[in-house]
Design a protein around this motif. Sequence first.
Motif, PDB file in Angstrom:
ATOM      1  N   GLN A 200     -79.579  54.890  39.516  1.00 40.32           N
ATOM      2  CA  GLN A 200     -79.207  54.059  40.682  1.00 40.32           C
ATOM      3  C   GLN A 200     -78.973  51.911  40.401  1.00 40.32           C
ATOM      4  N   VAL A 201     -79.151  52.427  39.403  1.00 39.42           N
ATOM      5  CA  VAL A 201     -79.492  50.591  39.570  1.00 39.42           C
ATOM      6  C   VAL A 201     -78.672  49.960  38.023  1.00 39.42           C
ATOM      7  N   LYS A 202     -78.180  50.872  37.953  1.00 37.76           N
ATOM      8  CA  LYS A 202     -77.314  50.845  36.889  1.00 37.76           C
ATOM      9  C   LYS A 202     -75.478  50.848  38.338  1.00 37.76           C
ATOM     10  N   GLN A 203     -75.777  52.042  39.196  1.00 38.75           N
ATOM     11  CA  GLN A 203     -74.626  52.079  40.347  1.00 38.75           C
ATOM     12  C   GLN A 203     -74.774  50.966  41.065  1.00 38.75           C
ATOM     13  N   ALA A 204     -75.437  49.978  41.355  1.00 35.86           N
ATOM     14  CA  ALA A 204     -75.639  48.652  42.169  1.00 35.86           C
ATOM     15  C   ALA A 204     -75.316  48.271  40.974  1.00 35.86           C
ATOM     16  N   VAL A 205     -75.378  47.998  39.889  1.00 30.04           N
ATOM     17  CA  VAL A 205     -74.696  47.257  38.845  1.00 30.04           C
ATOM     18  C   VAL A 205     -73.286  47.296  38.812  1.00 30.04           C
ATOM     19  N   ASP A 206     -72.693  48.471  38.322  1.00 28.20           N
ATOM     20  CA  ASP A 206     -71.597  49.245  38.559  1.00 28.20           C
ATOM     21  C   ASP A 206     -70.395  48.646  40.179  1.00 28.20           C
ATOM     22  N   ILE A 234     -67.997  33.697  46.243  1.00 26.31           N
ATOM     23  CA  ILE A 234     -66.819  33.187  45.766  1.00 26.31           C
ATOM     24  C   ILE A 234     -67.349  34.003  44.525  1.00 26.31           C
ATOM     25  N   PRO A 235     -66.120  34.738  44.602  1.00 27.03           N
ATOM     26  CA  PRO A 235     -65.786  35.872  43.149  1.00 27.03           C
ATOM     27  C   PRO A 235     -64.627  35.334  41.709  1.00 27.03           C
ATOM     28  N   LEU A 236     -65.185  36.065  40.942  1.00 25.00           N
ATOM     29  CA  LEU A 236     -64.395  35.752  40.280  1.00 25.00           C
ATOM     30  C   LEU A 236     -62.717  36.428  40.357  1.00 25.00           C
ATOM     31  N   TYR A 237     -61.060  35.333  39.979  1.00 25.31           N
ATOM     32  CA  TYR A 237     -60.220  35.637  40.485  1.00 25.31           C
ATOM     33  C   TYR A 237     -59.171  34.944  39.005  1.00 25.31           C
ATOM     34  N   ASP A 238     -58.582  35.896  39.507  1.00 22.68           N
ATOM     35  CA  ASP A 238     -57.223  36.217  38.236  1.00 22.68           C
ATOM     36  C   ASP A 238     -57.969  36.843  37.272  1.00 22.68           C
ATOM     37  N   VAL A 239     -59.291  38.528  37.800  1.00 28.57           N
ATOM     38  CA  VAL A 239     -59.042  39.363  36.735  1.00 28.57           C
ATOM     39  C   VAL A 239     -58.326  40.682  36.686  1.00 28.57           C
ATOM     40  N   GLN A 240     -57.625  41.108  35.454  1.00 26.14           N
ATOM     41  CA  GLN A 240     -56.544  42.399  35.027  1.00 26.14           C
ATOM     42  C   GLN A 240     -57.143  43.092  35.362  1.00 26.14           C
ATOM     43  N   GLN A 241     -58.797  43.526  34.998  1.00 26.86           N
ATOM     44  CA  GLN A 241     -58.399  44.511  34.536  1.00 26.86           C
ATOM     45  C   GLN A 241     -60.145  44.870  34.305  1.00 26.86           C
ATOM     46  N   PHE A 242     -61.177  45.258  35.143  1.00 26.76           N
ATOM     47  CA  PHE A 242     -62.847  45.236  35.061  1.00 26.76           C
ATOM     48  C   PHE A 242     -62.632  46.811  33.616  1.00 26.76           C
ATOM     49  N   VAL A 243     -63.635  46.375  32.351  1.00 29.92           N
ATOM     50  CA  VAL A 243     -63.924  47.274  31.843  1.00 29.92           C
ATOM     51  C   VAL A 243     -65.354  48.004  31.909  1.00 29.92           C
ATOM     52  N   GLY A 244     -66.455  47.233  32.298  1.00 27.13           N
ATOM     53  CA  GLY A 244     -67.519  47.678  32.314  1.00 27.13           C
ATOM     54  C   GLY A 244     -68.489  47.380  32.562  1.00 27.13           C
ATOM     55  N   ALA A 245     -69.792  47.279  32.994  1.00 29.91           N
ATOM     56  CA  ALA A 245     -70.892  46.823  32.843  1.00 29.91           C
ATOM     57  C   ALA A 245     -71.907  46.936  31.898  1.00 29.91           C
ATOM     58  N   GLU A 246     -72.390  46.794  31.300  1.00 27.25           N
ATOM     59  CA  GLU A 246     -73.652  47.102  30.428  1.00 27.25           C
ATOM     60  C   GLU A 246     -75.022  46.560  30.434  1.00 27.25           C
ATOM     61  N   ILE A 247     -75.954  47.152  30.852  1.00 29.03           N
ATOM     62  CA  ILE A 247     -77.946  46.719  31.427  1.00 29.03           C
ATOM     63  C   ILE A 247     -78.053  46.713  29.684  1.00 29.03           C
ATOM     64  N   THR A 248     -78.659  45.432  29.287  1.00 34.11           N
ATOM     65  CA  THR A 248     -79.171  45.197  27.491  1.00 34.11           C
ATOM     66  C   THR A 248     -80.428  45.578  27.744  1.00 34.11           C
ATOM     67  N   VAL A 270     -77.170  41.812  31.916  1.00 29.50           N
ATOM     68  CA  VAL A 270     -75.733  42.673  32.491  1.00 29.50           C
ATOM     69  C   VAL A 270     -74.678  42.122  31.260  1.00 29.50           C
ATOM     70  N   LEU A 271     -74.023  42.641  30.964  1.00 32.16           N
ATOM     71  CA  LEU A 271     -72.803  42.164  30.396  1.00 32.16           C
ATOM     72  C   LEU A 271     -71.630  42.368  30.771  1.00 32.16           C
ATOM     73  N   LEU A 272     -70.326  41.340  31.012  1.00 31.50           N
ATOM     74  CA  LEU A 272     -69.813  41.900  31.902  1.00 31.50           C
ATOM     75  C   LEU A 272     -68.219  41.655  31.065  1.00 31.50           C
ATOM     76  N   SER A 273     -67.379  43.168  31.387  1.00 33.35           N
ATOM     77  CA  SER A 273     -66.645  43.743  29.900  1.00 33.35           C
ATOM     78  C   SER A 273     -64.904  43.632  31.264  1.00 33.35           C
ATOM     79  N   PHE A 274     -64.161  42.345  31.006  1.00 33.70           N
ATOM     80  CA  PHE A 274     -63.113  42.285  31.540  1.00 33.70           C
ATOM     81  C   PHE A 274     -61.677  41.945  31.141  1.00 33.70           C
ATOM     82  N   TRP A 275     -61.273  42.090  31.406  1.00 34.33           N
ATOM     83  CA  TRP A 275     -59.188  41.205  31.272  1.00 34.33           C
ATOM     84  C   TRP A 275     -59.184  40.366  32.149  1.00 34.33           C
TER      85      TRP A 275
END
Length: 362
Positions: A200-206, A234-248, A270-275
Amino acid sequence: MAREKKNRGASAPQARSVWTDQTVADNPDAPAQRRELNGLKWKRRALTVVAFGAVPAMFLMGAGMVAQANTPEVVDNSAASTIVNSSAGKSEAFRALNAWLNTDPSPLPGGTVVSWDGFTSEEPPAPTSDTEIVKDYRFETHSFTVARGSSMWHASIQVVVDDVIGATATSAPSLEPIADVQVSASDPWFTLQSTAASAQVKQAVDAWAIAFTGGDSDALHQIVQDRDTNRSYIPLYDVQQFVGAEITAAGAKPLETGAGASTDTIVVRVLLSFWWKNGKPAVAENEKEPIPTPIAYDVLVEHADTATPVVVAWGAPGSGPKLTAYSNAVDTILSAPTKGLEEEDATPAPDQTGDTVEGEDQ
């Protein structure tokens, strides 16, 4: 019969005590006498120590204080930003180091200054006589970090500083390599106890990661579930594609009883991956899809032991134990996104009258 005259100035003889009789001697083996003799012996030893030990030591201490007074003082001013930023020695050291690196041939081809790391200042010693010339300058040794490719170096340069005239480098800089070592840690936080993040925490982070990279302030506000309508996120702007979030990693505050840790509120790394827009490299049809380089955050999750956890704050790696709910809010209402990369690169459009906007070729 003649009478004897009494000597009125002389007193009658006194009877002597048996304890002062010359025929009576002290017994050296008596316990009281032994204690007295031992006490006198230790007093003599103490006086000897004072005379031959303490007095010379005091003399040496006094001589050391005099020598220290004449020793040049080294002052580390690297922590005082108001001093170091206005230092004439800093600017001269920076100029001299850059000029040295750009010399042809360069002493470190491809080397660039990464950072200025502080300096030490050495004041001149006080004059020892009236005829000695007073030195009105000081020495500063400035430290820098220099990079050449993946190699890092410490660079130091000495400058002589006169507060009236200015500063000049006394010599070329020095270079010392910085060791490339790997240091590991058992946990990313000292004050948190390692724990596991639930599904459930993983879903909330996603859900938070999608809203954070989505460029929509209102959507991010709803994900955080902040009920205050007078502020924004304030979110991140100009993100084209969200790839994933990894909890380490995940951690929670230990309970006061010392047994276990809190399960309601946890921190996750959390490691965020996006383009970014226009940032994804083009690939041929048969080539493997590239993987974006991740960005790391510490994320605070409340209600972590329920079916509906909520991300309520985020920050830089290491900030997790200090995060508080809604600390990312800004006290303003965002009416429009910040100007994006595409908007900056876009060609200006004509106005409603058909004329070109200012700055466009006629």
